[in-house]
Write a protein that holds these residues in place. Structure first.
Motif, mmCIF file in Angstrom:
data_model
loop_
_atom_site.group_PDB
_atom_site.id
_atom_site.type_symbol
_atom_site.label_atom_id
_atom_site.label_comp_id
_atom_site.label_asym_id
_atom_site.label_seq_id
_atom_site.Cartn_x
_atom_site.Cartn_y
_atom_site.Cartn_z
ATOM 1 N N PHE A 39 0.825 -1.205 0.000
ATOM 2 C CA PHE A 39 0.000 0.000 0.000
ATOM 3 C C PHE A 39 0.861 1.258 0.000
ATOM 4 N N ASP A 40 1.956 1.236 0.750
ATOM 5 C CA ASP A 40 2.848 2.396 0.790
ATOM 6 C C ASP A 40 3.443 2.703 -0.586
ATOM 7 N N SER A 41 3.465 1.719 -1.476
ATOM 8 C CA SER A 41 3.966 1.937 -2.832
ATOM 9 C C SER A 41 3.084 2.901 -3.624
ATOM 10 N N PHE A 42 1.844 3.100 -3.186
ATOM 11 C CA PHE A 42 0.933 4.037 -3.863
ATOM 12 C C PHE A 42 1.311 5.495 -3.607
ATOM 13 N N THR A 43 2.006 5.761 -2.517
ATOM 14 C CA THR A 43 2.246 7.136 -2.068
ATOM 15 C C THR A 43 2.776 8.069 -3.155
ATOM 16 N N PRO A 44 3.806 7.686 -3.907
ATOM 17 C CA PRO A 44 4.293 8.633 -4.929
ATOM 18 C C PRO A 44 3.221 8.994 -5.967
ATOM 19 N N TYR A 45 2.320 8.076 -6.233
ATOM 20 C CA TYR A 45 1.281 8.320 -7.234
ATOM 21 C C TYR A 45 0.117 9.118 -6.656
ATOM 22 N N MET A 46 -0.284 8.767 -5.448
ATOM 23 C CA MET A 46 -1.468 9.382 -4.864
ATOM 24 C C MET A 46 -1.193 10.762 -4.276
ATOM 25 N N THR A 47 0.063 11.161 -4.237
ATOM 26 C CA THR A 47 0.388 12.510 -3.781
ATOM 27 C C THR A 47 0.735 13.444 -4.941
ATOM 28 N N ALA A 48 0.657 12.935 -6.156
ATOM 29 C CA ALA A 48 0.905 13.756 -7.355
ATOM 30 C C ALA A 48 -0.431 14.310 -7.850
ATOM 31 N N PRO A 49 -0.682 15.601 -7.658
ATOM 32 C CA PRO A 49 -1.995 16.174 -7.985
ATOM 33 C C PRO A 49 -2.463 15.924 -9.417
ATOM 34 N N LEU A 50 -1.582 16.054 -10.381
ATOM 35 C CA LEU A 50 -2.000 15.854 -11.771
ATOM 36 C C LEU A 50 -2.382 14.406 -12.041
ATOM 37 N N PHE A 51 -1.592 13.486 -11.516
ATOM 38 C CA PHE A 51 -1.902 12.077 -11.703
ATOM 39 C C PHE A 51 -3.207 11.717 -11.002
ATOM 40 N N ILE A 66 -8.592 2.318 -3.439
ATOM 41 C CA ILE A 66 -7.282 2.566 -2.822
ATOM 42 C C ILE A 66 -7.469 3.328 -1.510
ATOM 43 N N ALA A 67 -8.318 4.335 -1.542
ATOM 44 C CA ALA A 67 -8.577 5.115 -0.327
ATOM 45 C C ALA A 67 -9.191 4.245 0.767
ATOM 46 N N MET A 68 -10.111 3.374 0.412
ATOM 47 C CA MET A 68 -10.754 2.513 1.416
ATOM 48 C C MET A 68 -9.778 1.488 1.987
ATOM 49 N N THR A 69 -8.854 1.007 1.173
ATOM 50 C CA THR A 69 -7.825 0.105 1.684
ATOM 51 C C THR A 69 -6.972 0.842 2.714
ATOM 52 N N GLY A 70 -6.646 2.077 2.418
ATOM 53 C CA GLY A 70 -5.896 2.894 3.373
ATOM 54 C C GLY A 70 -6.649 3.092 4.668
ATOM 55 N N ARG A 71 -7.950 3.320 4.576
ATOM 56 C CA ARG A 71 -8.773 3.502 5.786
ATOM 57 C C ARG A 71 -8.823 2.213 6.605
ATOM 58 N N ALA A 72 -8.934 1.076 5.927
ATOM 59 C CA ALA A 72 -8.947 -0.209 6.634
ATOM 60 C C ALA A 72 -7.619 -0.430 7.351
ATOM 61 N N LEU A 73 -6.515 -0.095 6.695
ATOM 62 C CA LEU A 73 -5.206 -0.227 7.334
ATOM 63 C C LEU A 73 -5.075 0.712 8.533
ATOM 64 N N MET A 74 -5.617 1.913 8.417
ATOM 65 C CA MET A 74 -5.598 2.855 9.540
ATOM 66 C C MET A 74 -6.416 2.320 10.708
ATOM 67 N N ALA A 75 -7.557 1.693 10.416
ATOM 68 C CA ALA A 75 -8.394 1.117 11.470
ATOM 69 C C ALA A 75 -7.653 -0.011 12.185
ATOM 70 N N LEU A 76 -6.982 -0.861 11.418
ATOM 71 C CA LEU A 76 -6.204 -1.947 12.026
ATOM 72 C C LEU A 76 -5.053 -1.399 12.864
ATOM 73 N N GLN A 77 -4.381 -0.388 12.352
ATOM 74 C CA GLN A 77 -3.288 0.227 13.099
ATOM 75 C C GLN A 77 -3.805 0.812 14.413
ATOM 76 N N ASN A 78 -4.950 1.459 14.370
ATOM 77 C CA ASN A 78 -5.543 2.023 15.576
ATOM 78 C C ASN A 78 -5.926 0.918 16.558
ATOM 79 N N PHE A 79 -6.478 -0.179 16.049
ATOM 80 C CA PHE A 79 -6.823 -1.313 16.907
ATOM 81 C C PHE A 79 -5.587 -1.828 17.636
#
Length: 88
Positions: A39-51, A66-79
């Motif tokens: 999932f962290d591999s998405f970061t360069p792409y998802m932080t590029a405004p034009l892309f 992709i956003a929902m996968t990130g939210r699920a990972l955040m929920a697990l991290q919080n747990f």
């Protein structure tokens, strides 16, 4: 092409984590670590405004997934953070 490869890998790991039968918690946790790395591999792409604007126009569903996968990972991290906190 790279984003679709990452998406395919994260989808496979997410499905395996949610539907797979595991013999040990260690194996499940190892797959979770691999999902986080993928999932962290998405970061360069998802932080590029034009892309990101281009992706929203051409495959808004993928961006949403992709956003929902990130939210699920955040929920697990919080747990894990809450579960490992010392009782008061």
């Amino acid at each position: 092409m790279r984003v679709t490869e990452i998406k395919s890998r994260t989808d496979a790991l997410f499905t395996q984590l949610s539907e797979g039968e595991y013999r040990s918690l260690d194996t499940w946790a190892n797959n979770l670590v691999h999902l986080k790395i993928a999932f962290d591999s998405f970061t360069p792409y998802m932080t590029a405004p034009l892309f990101l604007a281009w992706m929203n126009q051409h495959d808004a569903v993928m961006v949403s997934e992709i956003a929902m996968t990130g939210r699920a990972l955040m929920a697990l991290q919080n747990f894990f953070r809450v579960a490992s906190a010392k009782p008061r």
